[in-house]
Design a protein around this motif. Sequence first.
Motif, PDB file in Angstrom:
ATOM      1  N   GLY A   1      92.437   1.180  -6.304  1.00 32.09           N
ATOM      2  CA  GLY A   1      91.095   1.647  -6.647  1.00 32.09           C
ATOM      3  C   GLY A   1      90.501   2.595  -5.622  1.00 32.09           C
ATOM      4  N   PRO A   2      90.529   2.221  -4.371  1.00 30.46           N
ATOM      5  CA  PRO A   2      89.962   3.110  -3.357  1.00 30.46           C
ATOM      6  C   PRO A   2      90.614   4.484  -3.339  1.00 30.46           C
ATOM      7  CG  PRO A   2      90.364   0.948  -2.446  1.00 30.46           C
ATOM      8  CD  PRO A   2      90.962   0.944  -3.806  1.00 30.46           C
ATOM      9  N   PHE A   3      91.907   4.518  -3.633  1.00 31.24           N
ATOM     10  CA  PHE A   3      92.573   5.827  -3.653  1.00 31.24           C
ATOM     11  C   PHE A   3      92.023   6.686  -4.783  1.00 31.24           C
ATOM     12  CE2 PHE A   3      95.842   3.184  -1.610  1.00 31.24           C
ATOM     13  CZ  PHE A   3      96.011   3.910  -0.450  1.00 31.24           C
ATOM     14  N   TYR A   4      91.822   6.028  -5.920  1.00 29.37           N
ATOM     15  CA  TYR A   4      91.301   6.803  -7.043  1.00 29.37           C
ATOM     16  C   TYR A   4      89.924   7.354  -6.718  1.00 29.37           C
ATOM     17  CZ  TYR A   4      94.962   4.126  -9.390  1.00 29.37           C
ATOM     18  OH  TYR A   4      96.153   3.564  -9.718  1.00 29.37           O
TER      19      TYR A   4
ATOM     20  N   TYR B   1      90.123  10.190  -4.258  1.00 31.57           N
ATOM     21  CA  TYR B   1      90.613  11.438  -4.827  1.00 31.57           C
ATOM     22  C   TYR B   1      89.649  12.021  -5.843  1.00 31.57           C
ATOM     23  CZ  TYR B   1      94.875  11.908  -2.315  1.00 31.57           C
ATOM     24  OH  TYR B   1      95.756  12.136  -1.307  1.00 31.57           O
ATOM     25  N   SER B   2      88.928  11.153  -6.534  1.00 30.03           N
ATOM     26  CA  SER B   2      87.901  11.678  -7.432  1.00 30.03           C
ATOM     27  C   SER B   2      86.897  12.488  -6.632  1.00 30.03           C
ATOM     28  CB  SER B   2      87.189  10.535  -8.144  1.00 30.03           C
ATOM     29  OG  SER B   2      88.099   9.787  -8.893  1.00 30.03           O
TER      30      SER B   2
ATOM     31  N   CYS C   1      90.540  14.762 -12.775  1.00 29.08           N
ATOM     32  CA  CYS C   1      89.563  14.597 -11.691  1.00 29.08           C
ATOM     33  C   CYS C   1      89.470  13.163 -11.203  1.00 29.08           C
ATOM     34  CB  CYS C   1      88.181  15.033 -12.155  1.00 29.08           C
ATOM     35  SG  CYS C   1      87.920  16.778 -11.983  1.00 29.08           S
ATOM     36  N   TYR C   2      89.660  12.235 -12.070  1.00 30.09           N
ATOM     37  CA  TYR C   2      89.386  10.850 -11.689  1.00 30.09           C
ATOM     38  C   TYR C   2      90.668  10.032 -11.532  1.00 30.09           C
ATOM     39  CZ  TYR C   2      84.897  12.566 -13.239  1.00 30.09           C
ATOM     40  OH  TYR C   2      83.774  13.326 -13.393  1.00 30.09           O
ATOM     41  N   SER C   3      91.772  10.688 -11.296  1.00 33.68           N
ATOM     42  CA  SER C   3      93.042   9.992 -11.055  1.00 33.68           C
ATOM     43  C   SER C   3      93.428   9.064 -12.193  1.00 33.68           C
ATOM     44  CB  SER C   3      92.990   9.198  -9.746  1.00 33.68           C
ATOM     45  OG  SER C   3      92.720  10.056  -8.684  1.00 33.68           O
TER      46      SER C   3
ATOM     47  N   TRP D   1      87.874  -0.447   6.089  1.00 35.18           N
ATOM     48  CA  TRP D   1      86.926  -0.246   5.002  1.00 35.18           C
ATOM     49  C   TRP D   1      85.539  -0.378   5.571  1.00 35.18           C
ATOM     50  CZ3 TRP D   1      88.733   1.466   0.548  1.00 35.18           C
ATOM     51  CH2 TRP D   1      90.109   1.349   0.350  1.00 35.18           C
TER      52      TRP D   1
ATOM     53  N   ARG E   1      91.923  -7.664  -1.974  1.00 35.60           N
ATOM     54  CA  ARG E   1      92.050  -6.237  -2.216  1.00 35.60           C
ATOM     55  C   ARG E   1      92.989  -5.611  -1.199  1.00 35.60           C
ATOM     56  NH1 ARG E   1      86.989  -2.781  -3.506  1.00 35.60           N
ATOM     57  NH2 ARG E   1      88.384  -1.781  -4.969  1.00 35.60           N
TER      58      ARG E   1
ATOM     59  N   TYR F   1     101.402   3.728   0.234  1.00 41.42           N
ATOM     60  CA  TYR F   1     100.942   4.753  -0.701  1.00 41.42           C
ATOM     61  C   TYR F   1     100.342   5.954   0.028  1.00 41.42           C
ATOM     62  CZ  TYR F   1      98.958   6.765  -4.896  1.00 41.42           C
ATOM     63  OH  TYR F   1      98.667   7.615  -5.920  1.00 41.42           O
TER      64      TYR F   1
ATOM     65  N   GLN G   1      97.814  12.679  -8.084  1.00 43.05           N
ATOM     66  CA  GLN G   1      96.539  12.722  -7.376  1.00 43.05           C
ATOM     67  C   GLN G   1      96.395  13.974  -6.531  1.00 43.05           C
ATOM     68  OE1 GLN G   1      96.084   8.679  -5.482  1.00 43.05           O
ATOM     69  NE2 GLN G   1      94.282   8.787  -6.779  1.00 43.05           N
TER      70      GLN G   1
ATOM     71  N   SER H   1      95.531  16.993  -8.431  1.00 38.68           N
ATOM     72  CA  SER H   1      94.159  17.087  -8.916  1.00 38.68           C
ATOM     73  C   SER H   1      93.245  17.729  -7.894  1.00 38.68           C
ATOM     74  CB  SER H   1      93.644  15.705  -9.304  1.00 38.68           C
ATOM     75  OG  SER H   1      93.426  14.937  -8.141  1.00 38.68           O
ATOM     76  N   ILE H   2      93.632  17.680  -6.650  1.00 41.75           N
ATOM     77  CA  ILE H   2      92.741  18.289  -5.663  1.00 41.75           C
ATOM     78  C   ILE H   2      93.316  19.545  -5.030  1.00 41.75           C
ATOM     79  CG2 ILE H   2      91.566  16.151  -5.098  1.00 41.75           C
ATOM     80  CD1 ILE H   2      93.296  16.136  -2.543  1.00 41.75           C
TER      81      ILE H   2
END
Lengths: 293, 937
Positions: A71-74, A77-78, B359-361, B393, B417, B423, B920, B923-924
Amino acid sequence: MNPFWSMSTSSSRKRPETEEKTLTGELRTSPPRTSTKKQLPSIPKNAVPMTKPASPAPSSQSTNGTHASYGPFYLEYSLLAEFTLVVKQKLPGVYVQPSYRSALMWFGVIFIRHGLYQDGVFKFTVYIPDNYPDGDCPRLVFDLPVFHPLVDPLSGELDVKRAFAKWRRNHNHIWQVLMYARRVFYKIDTTSPLNPEAAVLYEKDIQLFKSKVVDSIKLCSSHLFDQPKIEDPYAISFSPWNPAIHDEAREKMLTQKKKPEDQHCKSMQVSGLSWVKPGSVQPFSKEEKTMST
Amino acid sequence: MLFLLIEEQAKDAAMGPILEFVVTENIMEKLFLWSLRREFNDETKIEQLKIYEMLVTQSHQPVLHHKPILKPLMMLLSSCSGTATPAVELELAVLLNQLCSILAKDPSILELFFHTSEDQGAANFLIFSLLIPFIHREGTVGQQARDALLFIMSLSAENNVVANHIVENTYFCPVLATGLSGLYSSLPTKLEENGEWHCLLKDDWLLSPALVQFMNSLEFCNAVIQVAHPLIRNQLVNYIYDGFLVPVMAPALHKVTVEEVMTTTAYLDLFLRSVSEPALLQIFLRFILLHQHENVHILDTLTSRINTPFQLCVVSLALFRTLIGLHCEDVMLQLVLRYLIPCNHMMLSQRWAVRERDCYSVSAAKLLALTPVCCSTGITLTVENQAKDYILWTKATPGAGSCIGYCESMCIVKYGRAVDISYLQYLWEAEAIILHCMKDCQVWSAPYDGEDPDPDTFIQTLAEENSKNVEHPMFRLQQRTSSNCSSSQITPLGEKIQLELEWDDSYDTGISPGSDVSSPQPYDDLGTVERQLPAEPPKHIQEMKKNAIMLVKGSYIEESDFQDDVMVYRLCAQKDAQDDDNSKEETLSTATESQNTIQSKPIKRSLKNSHPDTDVKEHNRKNSGLPQDVTKEQINQKAVETDSQPGLELKLSPPEADQNSNVRLLSPDSEEFIAQYDKIIEELDSNTTGLEEQKLLTPDPVSPVEEEEDFENFSVDTPSTESILSPFGPKEDIFSNHPARSQNAAFTGPFISVVLSKLENMLENSLHVNLLLIGIITQLASYPQPLLRSFLLNTNIVLQPSVRSLYQVLASVKNKIEQFASIQKDFSGLLIQAQQYLLFRADMSDVAPELLTKENIQHSSGTGKGRNLSEASQILLQPFLGHRAKRVTALPGIPLPVRNAVLAAALFPEFLKELAALAQEHSILGYKILGDVDDYY
C-alpha cells in the motif's frame, strides 16, 4: 488534522527535480543539491535524525497480508505521478517541492506577476490526505494569511473545497489545485468567503482593498528570508542575492537552452540504435551510404 | 657503425656525417645486394630486418626520408613477401608494426612509401600488402600485424588516397571478411555440454583456441570499422555480410543436428554481444531480421526455436535477450512493434488508453495481487536485508490551524503491515533499466504510442514501401512465408494429439531441409524473392572467394594468379558436409520412414512455390476477401509441411551424402516431386479437417538419445490439462503474421505469442528457461513505448478476446502454482528449499568476475547489496561457470519430478514484483522530458 503516513528512507525515492525551474537564484532549498540525482541524497547533516528505530528488523516479520504491505508503495508512486504531472504542467510562477519527510506534504511558492496581487510572493504548504486519491481534496495553506476573500485570515488556508467539492480520482489532480491557487489571485471570487472583510472591501471599496493587499504583499515579502516554518531539508527557503553563489547558477540556467541540441547530437552517436527512417515502418529503411546495393 | 648512426644527433635540418655517408654511399642498398649475391637465407633476412627495425625505432634523426635507405628497405621487404618462414615472419611483423606506427605519427613518410613502390613498379604500398596475410594469424605475429593495420586504418580516415588504394587495389576487406568464414569453419561445431549453459561468456571462449582466434579477428573487424575511412568501412561491412553472414552463418544456423544449431546460435549471440560498432552491428541485425534462408527469415526461424523442448530453446532465448537488450528500433519493430502498431490487439474503444498512465499504481497492485497465497509464506528473499534496509514510517500531524506545530511521532510499522523491503530494490532497478532504455530510444524514429506510426496508415505504408524497395536486394519482402513461423504455432495444437508431434515439430523448426552449405541456390521458379538472388554470386564475391583461397592456403601474393578451382566455400562446405553426415548417421535411428524422405523434401520446396509471391497485394486481397477458404487451404498446406518435416530431418542423409561430391544441392527430379506434392494437396483439400488427422498419421520419430533429459522435462508438460488449450486463440491467428492480414486479425506477433505460451508453462520449464523468460519479459516491459508498455503492463486495457495478455498468462500460472501447492506434499518446505537454493546460486554468481553483455553492465552494477532473485537472474543464469557451476548443481531435498515446479513457484512472486516495479516506475518516468534523462547519468 489528518494524520498521515509518510515514507522516508535512504532508499525511497523522491525526485527533487523541480529546481531547474527555480528563479534566478532567489530561491534556494536548504540542502545542497547533490550532483547525482539518481538516488536520494543521503540524509543531510542538518536534518536531525528523528528517533532511533526501536527494532531494526521489520522485514524479518512474516509477510502475510501481501497486499497491504505494498500500500505505501502505491501511495508513494501515486504522489510521485502527481508530482511529475505538476512538473509537466509548468504552471507559470508556481513551484512546489515534496517535503523530505513525507510525500504527503509539499512545499510551494507562488509568484504573482500581474493584477491586484502583482509582485506577491506567497509561500504555502499542500497537505495531501493519506488515503489519497480516494479521500478529500488536498489542503493548501499559506504560510502567512494573505489578504484575500478565499483565504482564512487566521490559518492562511485557501478554500480549495469550493473548486473540488468531491475529489475524484483520475479526474482531479494536484496540479489543478495549484492552478486554482494561482487563479484566485487573478480572478477574484467573493462568494461565501473565508475572509468576509476582504470580500466586502473588494465589492464595496476597491481602493481600500488594494491598499490592504499591498500591505499583505509587503508583509509576506518582509518575511521572505525567514527560516521555513516547517523544518525540513526540502523546505523552500529564500536568501538574499549573493553573487558568489547565485551568479553561477543563473549563468547555468541561461545557457541551458542551447544545451539540449548538443546533447541530442552527442547521444545520437553514443548510444541508441535505429536505422528506421522517420515515417517508415521498415527496418533499415534509413539508407545511409553504409550499405551499397 | 649502425650503433653510431643511431646515436648520431642531427643538427638543424642537416644530416649527420654518418647518415650522410650511408646515404651517399648507398650503404644499405649495397648491403642488401651483397646479401642477395651471397646466400640469401633466412638468417640474413632476419639480420637486415633487425637492422632496419633498430634504425627506424631508435635513430635520432629521420632516416626514412632518404631514398637510399628507403629503397633497399622496400626491396628487402618485398623479398620477404610470400615465402617467409615463421622466424622471418616474426621479425617482419615487428618491423612492419614499427613502420606503421611511424607512419601514423608522421603521415609525410606515407607519400614516400607510395612513391618508392611506384618506382619499383610493384604493387604500391607494400607495407600494407605485406601485412594482409597476417590478419588472421594467431599469436604475437597476428596481433602485431593487426595493430599495425589499425595504424594504417586510422591513417586512412584522414587520407583519401590511402583509403582509395586500400579499397580499390588491395584485398584487405575481402581477406578480412572471408577470413572470418575460414576461421568460423574451424570452430568446434559442438560445445561441451555441462548440463546447463545458454550463452558463451568470455571465460568460456577463452578456453577454445579456435574461438579465441575468431574473436580476435572479429574484434579486429570491429576496430577497423571504428577507425577506418568510410570507404573501407562500407566495403568491409558489405563483404562481411556477403562473404560471412549469408554464405556461412545462414547455413550454419540451419544445420541438421540440434547441437550444431545450438552451437551456431550461441556463437551468433556471442558475436552480437562482442560487436560494438553500429555499422557492424547493423549488418548482423540486418542479417537476422531481413535475410531469408530457404525463403524463411532468420528471425522467424529463431523465434520458432523458442518452442523447442531442447536446450536449443535456452540458447535461442539467450540470443533474443541479447537482441532485445540492444534497444534497437529495427529489432523491436520487427520482433514486436509491427504487430502492435495497427492496435488490433485491443478493442477499438481502448485505443485512447495506450498512452494512459497508471497514476495510482492500479496495474502494479493487480500484478502483485497475483502472488499465490501459498508463496507468501516463505523466507524473505533478500540476502542482506536486515542491517540497512528498513523503512521508517513517519506519522506526522500538522499542527492545528497553523502549520507551525509540526509534531511527529515515529514508529516502525508493526501492526501487520510488514513491508517488503526487497521491493524497494526492484523499484530502484526498474528505474535504472527504464531510464537506460529511454535514453537509448531517444534516437528512435517514432514514439510508438498508438498514433505515430498511425495504425490506419500503417498497412498502406507497408505496401507502398514494399513496391518501392523491391530493388534492394536485402529488402525484406513482406510476404513472409509462413512455414517456419507457423510451425512453431502449430505446435501447441499438435500437443493435443501427440507428444511426439510437438517434439517433432520443434525439432524440425530448428532445422530446415536442404541445409547444405552451398552458396545461395538459384531457385528459378520461386518468384520475386528468389529471382533477386543472382544465379551466380556477384563479381566481388567471386573475387573474394578467390582471395580467401589464397588466405586459406596460407600465402597471399597479390600478383599471383590463382586458377584454383576449389573455392573456399566448397572447402568449408565439404568439411561441414562431412560433419553433418557423421552426425546424421547418429540421429538417423529408424529406417522405416526412409520412404517419406524422398517425398518430404520436394514437398517443402514446392510448397514454397505454391505461395503466390508474385503479387503480394493480390494475395492479401484474396485473403481478406475469402478468409475462410484461404485459411483452410493454408492449414492444409501447413499440415503437409509440418508433417513432411519430421521425416525429412531424419532422412536427409542419403541425398546429402551424394552432395558430398557435388556440394551444390539441387533436387534432381524436382518435377516429379512437385507432381507428387500436387497429388497430396489434392487429397488434403478433399479432407477439410486435414490438420489434425494428418498429424495423427505422422510417424513417430525416435528421440535422439542425447536429448533424453530434456525430453523428460518436456514430458512433464503433457499431463497438465491447461497446455491443451492453444494459447494462440483462434486458428486464424496462426497465419496472421502476414502483415496485411493482421489488419483484420488480432495477433501480437509470433515472438510475443511464443514467449507468453512458454511462460504459461512456467511450472514445467527448467530454471534456466524461466530465468531467461523473465529476463526477456522484463526487458520488454522496460521499453517506454506506450504500445509495448500498455500491452504488457496495463492490466486495465481491454484486449481482443483472442489475444492473450501477459496478465492473463500470469493469472494462469498463479492458478497452476496454487493447484500444484494444494496437491504437493510439504509444499512450503520445498518452497523454502528452492528459495534457499536460488539465493545460494545468486551468492555463487557473486564470484563470477565479469559479465560481458553490454546491457548487463548496468544491471550487474546495481547488484551490490540487497540482492534478490530476479535481480540476480542475469548472473544466476551464466552458464559455464566451469568448475564453479558444478558445485551449485546440488539441490538436495527437492525430488526431481517436482523440481522445476517448485523452483518456478519460488521465482514467480519475484517476477511479479519485478513487473509491478516496472509498472510503477513507468507511471512516473514517462513524463520525463527526454533531455532530462541524461541528467541521471
